[in-house]
Structures are given as C-alpha cells and as structure tokens.
Design a protein around this motif. Sequence first.
Motif, PDB file in Angstrom:
ATOM      1  N   LEU A  33       0.833  -1.204   0.000  1.00  0.00           N
ATOM      2  CA  LEU A  33       0.000   0.000   0.000  1.00  0.00           C
ATOM      3  C   LEU A  33       0.868   1.255   0.000  1.00  0.00           C
ATOM      4  N   ALA A  34       2.007   1.179   0.671  1.00  0.00           N
ATOM      5  CA  ALA A  34       2.908   2.339   0.742  1.00  0.00           C
ATOM      6  C   ALA A  34       3.562   2.642  -0.602  1.00  0.00           C
ATOM      7  N   VAL A  35       3.927   1.605  -1.356  1.00  0.00           N
ATOM      8  CA  VAL A  35       4.682   1.842  -2.593  1.00  0.00           C
ATOM      9  C   VAL A  35       3.811   1.921  -3.842  1.00  0.00           C
ATOM     10  N   THR A  36       2.519   1.668  -3.707  1.00  0.00           N
ATOM     11  CA  THR A  36       1.625   1.782  -4.863  1.00  0.00           C
ATOM     12  C   THR A  36       1.286   3.250  -5.092  1.00  0.00           C
ATOM     13  N   ARG A  37       1.339   3.686  -6.337  1.00  0.00           N
ATOM     14  CA  ARG A  37       1.110   5.085  -6.690  1.00  0.00           C
ATOM     15  C   ARG A  37      -0.340   5.493  -6.465  1.00  0.00           C
ATOM     16  N   LYS A  38      -0.572   6.765  -6.434  1.00  0.00           N
ATOM     17  CA  LYS A  38      -1.928   7.295  -6.371  1.00  0.00           C
ATOM     18  C   LYS A  38      -2.683   6.806  -7.603  1.00  0.00           C
ATOM     19  N   LEU A  39      -3.922   6.356  -7.403  1.00  0.00           N
ATOM     20  CA  LEU A  39      -4.777   5.774  -8.441  1.00  0.00           C
ATOM     21  C   LEU A  39      -4.221   4.465  -9.004  1.00  0.00           C
ATOM     22  N   GLY A  40      -3.281   3.847  -8.278  1.00  0.00           N
ATOM     23  CA  GLY A  40      -2.737   2.562  -8.695  1.00  0.00           C
ATOM     24  C   GLY A  40      -3.649   1.423  -8.286  1.00  0.00           C
ATOM     25  N   ARG A  41      -3.187   0.205  -8.527  1.00  0.00           N
ATOM     26  CA  ARG A  41      -3.978  -0.981  -8.199  1.00  0.00           C
ATOM     27  C   ARG A  41      -3.190  -1.891  -7.270  1.00  0.00           C
ATOM     28  N   PHE A  42      -3.846  -2.312  -6.199  1.00  0.00           N
ATOM     29  CA  PHE A  42      -3.290  -3.274  -5.245  1.00  0.00           C
ATOM     30  C   PHE A  42      -4.086  -4.567  -5.397  1.00  0.00           C
ATOM     31  N   VAL A  43      -3.375  -5.657  -5.715  1.00  0.00           N
ATOM     32  CA  VAL A  43      -4.026  -6.956  -5.904  1.00  0.00           C
ATOM     33  C   VAL A  43      -3.606  -7.872  -4.760  1.00  0.00           C
ATOM     34  N   GLU A  44      -4.592  -8.398  -4.057  1.00  0.00           N
ATOM     35  CA  GLU A  44      -4.336  -9.331  -2.952  1.00  0.00           C
ATOM     36  C   GLU A  44      -4.611 -10.737  -3.430  1.00  0.00           C
ATOM     37  N   ILE A  65      -5.963   3.921   1.321  1.00  0.00           N
ATOM     38  CA  ILE A  65      -6.690   3.376   0.176  1.00  0.00           C
ATOM     39  C   ILE A  65      -7.654   4.405  -0.401  1.00  0.00           C
ATOM     40  N   GLY A  66      -8.386   5.099   0.450  1.00  0.00           N
ATOM     41  CA  GLY A  66      -9.395   6.041  -0.018  1.00  0.00           C
ATOM     42  C   GLY A  66      -8.901   7.468  -0.107  1.00  0.00           C
ATOM     43  N   ASP A  67      -8.691   8.098   1.029  1.00  0.00           N
ATOM     44  CA  ASP A  67      -8.349   9.527   1.072  1.00  0.00           C
ATOM     45  C   ASP A  67      -7.048   9.870   0.368  1.00  0.00           C
ATOM     46  N   ARG A  68      -6.005   9.142   0.663  1.00  0.00           N
ATOM     47  CA  ARG A  68      -4.687   9.546   0.184  1.00  0.00           C
ATOM     48  C   ARG A  68      -4.350   9.084  -1.226  1.00  0.00           C
ATOM     49  N   LYS A  69      -4.747   7.872  -1.589  1.00  0.00           N
ATOM     50  CA  LYS A  69      -4.286   7.342  -2.875  1.00  0.00           C
ATOM     51  C   LYS A  69      -5.397   6.942  -3.838  1.00  0.00           C
ATOM     52  N   GLU A  70      -6.606   6.787  -3.374  1.00  0.00           N
ATOM     53  CA  GLU A  70      -7.711   6.357  -4.230  1.00  0.00           C
ATOM     54  C   GLU A  70      -7.347   5.103  -5.021  1.00  0.00           C
TER      55      GLU A  70
END
Length: 164
Positions: free
Chosen positions: A72-83, A98-103
């Motif tokens: 979550l820390a290294v994913t860019r703003k508006l990026g995608r995190f896949v679990e 996830i919401g406020d800072r990076k969407e």
Amino acid sequence: MITYARMKNPKLLIVLDMQDGRLEKTKEFGADLVFNPGKCDIDKEIKALTNDYGCDVYIEVTGHPSSVIQGLAVTRKLGRFVEFSVFGSETSVDWSIIGDRKELGILGAHLSPYAYPFVIENMMKGNLKTDGVASSMFKIEEWEKAFDYATGNHGDFKVAFKFD
C-alpha cells in the motif's frame, strides 16, 4: 506467477522476497529487478526508480501482513493493489491510504477452477516456466519427510509427490 506477469508485458517487473535464492529464480522467470526487503528500503528503491511516483500495480502473494502494508505504501496514487494470498491471521492497515490519500483500486484474486486449463496448457507449451520450482520429489509413502521439506527449512521452493 512471474512468468504470467511477464506475459502481460509490464514496462518493469520488480519482485520482492526475503529469500535470495527465490529472487535468483525469479530472474530466470522474467523479473527485471529483484529486492530483498530485509536488506534494503523498498519504499526508497521503488520511489527512486519511479521519480517518487510508485508502482502502477502491486501484487501481494506472500500472505504476510508486512507485505500488505509495504504494498500500500509503494503503490502510486490511483494505482492498483491486488491481494492474491491466503493469510494465517488478520491483517490491519490504515484504510485512509486506500481512499483519502491514494484512491487505490483494490482487487482480490485467487486461483479459480477456470484458471487451471490456461495454466496447464501454457506450462505444457513452455510459456509459464516451472523449471526448478518443485525442487524435491517424494513418494506418497514419504509424506512426513515431504511435509518437513515443504516448510522451506531445507531450502526448497516447493515440494511435490511423484506417483508411479
């Protein structure tokens, strides 16, 4: 996982693992860069490679809570995190990332019955590399020894049973 990601033609495929032997194997399978989070600051490395931008996509496959936080820390703003993992315990994160800072776009994924035909076909064609992943083979009668080797304490990636 690495050879499948490579099939998607990423500009840069970076793999993280705590075991250097696994990192070497991922290079054989198509990783461009590898980092051991126990030996370097992943956030700093990713930011340096991307002009402080971050990863477009981070795929978490370890099942370890620290990898979720790191991802979550290294994913860019508006990026995608896949679990993609199965966890042995609950994992807590700051949801404001996830919401406020990076969407971020969050996607849960796991193997489904529909994945197997693709995987089997592409393994047989050599598109999905597997050489050396199952580093020890056991007869079914050796199940206790196989389970011991599956812990990773003997340096194995994966173990498998061989049926005659």
